[in-house]
Scaffold this motif. Structure first.
Motif, PDB file in Angstrom:
ATOM      1  N   LEU A 150      36.391  64.546  23.230  1.00 35.04           N
ATOM      2  CA  LEU A 150      37.845  64.579  22.540  1.00 35.04           C
ATOM      3  C   LEU A 150      37.477  64.544  21.049  1.00 35.04           C
ATOM      4  O   LEU A 150      36.490  63.830  20.527  1.00 35.04           O
ATOM      5  N   THR A 151      38.376  65.485  20.298  1.00 30.31           N
ATOM      6  CA  THR A 151      38.550  65.337  18.854  1.00 30.31           C
ATOM      7  C   THR A 151      37.003  65.757  18.087  1.00 30.31           C
ATOM      8  O   THR A 151      36.349  65.496  17.124  1.00 30.31           O
ATOM      9  N   MET A 152      36.779  67.072  18.769  1.00 28.96           N
ATOM     10  CA  MET A 152      35.637  67.944  18.224  1.00 28.96           C
ATOM     11  C   MET A 152      36.032  68.430  17.135  1.00 28.96           C
ATOM     12  O   MET A 152      37.138  69.320  17.098  1.00 28.96           O
ATOM     13  N   THR A 153      34.867  68.400  15.913  1.00 36.56           N
ATOM     14  CA  THR A 153      35.304  69.142  14.819  1.00 36.56           C
ATOM     15  C   THR A 153      34.542  70.368  14.640  1.00 36.56           C
ATOM     16  O   THR A 153      34.934  71.143  13.465  1.00 36.56           O
ATOM     17  N   ASN A 154      33.623  70.637  15.383  1.00 35.35           N
ATOM     18  CA  ASN A 154      32.777  71.981  14.970  1.00 35.35           C
ATOM     19  C   ASN A 154      32.329  72.621  16.314  1.00 35.35           C
ATOM     20  O   ASN A 154      32.379  71.896  17.403  1.00 35.35           O
ATOM     21  N   GLY A 182      45.877  74.124  11.189  1.00 37.32           N
ATOM     22  CA  GLY A 182      45.662  74.740  12.507  1.00 37.32           C
ATOM     23  C   GLY A 182      44.357  75.190  12.706  1.00 37.32           C
ATOM     24  O   GLY A 182      43.548  75.594  13.543  1.00 37.32           O
ATOM     25  N   ARG A 183      43.408  74.995  11.281  1.00 38.90           N
ATOM     26  CA  ARG A 183      41.918  75.145  11.749  1.00 38.90           C
ATOM     27  C   ARG A 183      41.337  73.965  11.852  1.00 38.90           C
ATOM     28  O   ARG A 183      41.555  72.594  11.492  1.00 38.90           O
ATOM     29  N   MET A 191      41.035  79.865  17.537  1.00 34.14           N
ATOM     30  CA  MET A 191      40.573  81.142  18.534  1.00 34.14           C
ATOM     31  C   MET A 191      39.174  81.197  18.133  1.00 34.14           C
ATOM     32  O   MET A 191      38.346  81.206  19.520  1.00 34.14           O
ATOM     33  N   ASP A 192      38.722  81.147  17.141  1.00 34.60           N
ATOM     34  CA  ASP A 192      37.193  81.324  17.109  1.00 34.60           C
ATOM     35  C   ASP A 192      36.380  80.487  17.703  1.00 34.60           C
ATOM     36  O   ASP A 192      35.304  80.614  18.338  1.00 34.60           O
ATOM     37  N   ALA A 193      37.016  79.091  17.442  1.00 37.23           N
ATOM     38  CA  ALA A 193      36.163  78.192  18.174  1.00 37.23           C
ATOM     39  C   ALA A 193      36.091  78.100  19.800  1.00 37.23           C
ATOM     40  O   ALA A 193      34.901  77.996  20.238  1.00 37.23           O
ATOM     41  N   VAL A 194      37.238  78.415  20.367  1.00 43.80           N
ATOM     42  CA  VAL A 194      37.158  78.419  21.640  1.00 43.80           C
ATOM     43  C   VAL A 194      36.187  79.545  22.131  1.00 43.80           C
ATOM     44  O   VAL A 194      35.465  79.524  23.010  1.00 43.80           O
ATOM     45  N   TRP A 228      42.257  84.196  24.907  1.00 44.87           N
ATOM     46  CA  TRP A 228      41.833  82.767  24.456  1.00 44.87           C
ATOM     47  C   TRP A 228      42.787  81.691  24.728  1.00 44.87           C
ATOM     48  O   TRP A 228      42.214  80.596  25.166  1.00 44.87           O
ATOM     49  N   THR A 229      44.146  81.897  24.691  1.00 41.95           N
ATOM     50  CA  THR A 229      44.852  80.754  24.757  1.00 41.95           C
ATOM     51  C   THR A 229      44.967  80.308  26.138  1.00 41.95           C
ATOM     52  O   THR A 229      45.295  79.031  26.504  1.00 41.95           O
TER      53      THR A 229
END
Length: 300
Positions: A150-154, A182-183, A191-194, A228-229
């Motif tokens: 949880l709460t992953m930042t990167n 939203g980033r 989107m890019d992170a997922v 992605w969603t």
């Protein structure tokens, strides 16, 4: 599936329980602390029982990875033992409610190596795997059904946790936090992170979530029907619309409006029906999760 609200903020602000370094894990050191945790979780399980939903028991281990041992006055062995005790507590609650709920999943909670809001010094994915492997292994060996970061930042740290979970064959969930735009705190889009974590791990994560942000901060970036969603299955939102920087500076809790939060979740489900894991994060408590559950069940 329901889960709980903002464990740490509820204990600190609503119940007056001190949590050094924002670490609920220390409560497992005493009978009184273990009792307080049981009193926290049971009303959520009661809610799930009354509404006929499943429940994800998220262990109080968000701030219990190796680097946090020294600040908490523990050695690594003691910290491991508290991680095991946390899963033992979850197992006890599961046994207590198993006959009353259609499904209970025990999740070993993993937090970021550093601050939950600021990426700080970023690790590569390999270093993140090595760092988180110990806690993942302990939680899995203790009997967690899955682990949730949880709460992953990167992206790199999230990727490393997926690799660490894969090494011990335990299902893993990745939950990113986002800023008011939203980033991610690193500037990456959700989107890019997922898609980056999926690309680096062969899509091994069971699903993704968003936590520790208000729905207003990320609702607009969830493209209806985008591939992605569909990987995004859960929401644990903050009660407050404040930014992470503003929340860090606060001395009083901003509990927002539980009823409004429930309606915002309902609006999210209208365009994102794949969202099936619902709970809260900072500033939320049983009132918020109850409002969310009732609004979303009525919508369903």
């Amino acid at each position: 599936m329901l889960t709980d609200g903002g464990l740490e903020t509820d204990l600190l602000y609503n119940r007056g329980i001190d949590l050094p370094c924002f670490a609920a894990i220390v409560l497992l050191r005493t009978p009184e602390g273990r009792a307080a945790l049981g009193e926290y979780y049971r009303p959520y399980l009661d809610l799930a029982r009354d509404l006929g939903t499943g429940f994800i028991l998220e262990s109080p281990t968000w701030r219990a990875s190796p680097d946090w041992a020294a600040p908490l006055g523990l050695d690594q062995t003691e910290l491991d033992q508290l991680n095991v005790a946390a899963i033992d507590l979850m197992r006890g609650l599961c046994a207590e409610y198993a006959a009353d709920l259609p499904q209970i999943v025990i999740s070993g909670c993993i937090g970021p190596r550093g601050d939950g809001y600021v990426p700080g010094k970023l690790m590569g994915a390999a270093e993140a795997t090595d760092y988180h492997a110990r806690q993942v292994r302990v939680l899995a060996s203790a009997g967690a059904d899955m682990v949730s970061a949880l709460t992953m930042t990167n992206v790199a740290e999230a990727t490393g946790i997926v690799h660490a979970a894969r090494q011990v064959d335990v299902p893993v969930v990745i939950s990113f936090t986002v800023e008011t735009d939203g980033r991610l705190p690193t500037g990456d889009t959700l989107m890019d992170a997922v898609t980056a974590v999926d690309a680096a791990t062969g899509g091994h994560a069971a699903y993704f979530m968003v936590n520790c942000a208000h729905p207003d901060h990320f609702a607009a970036v969830l493209d209806q029907g985008a591939a992605w969603t569909q990987r995004l299955r859960g929401i644990r939102a903050n009660a407050s619309r404040c930014s992470h920087e503003e929340l860090n500076a606060m001395t009083e809790l901003d509990a927002g409006d539980p009823t409004e939060l429930g309606q915002l979740y309902r609006a999210l489900l209208a365009t994102q029906p794949q969202l099936t894991v619902l709970g809260g994060c900072c500033g939320t408590d049983l009132r918020h999760v109850t409002a969310v559950a009732r609004a979303c069940l009525n919508h369903a």
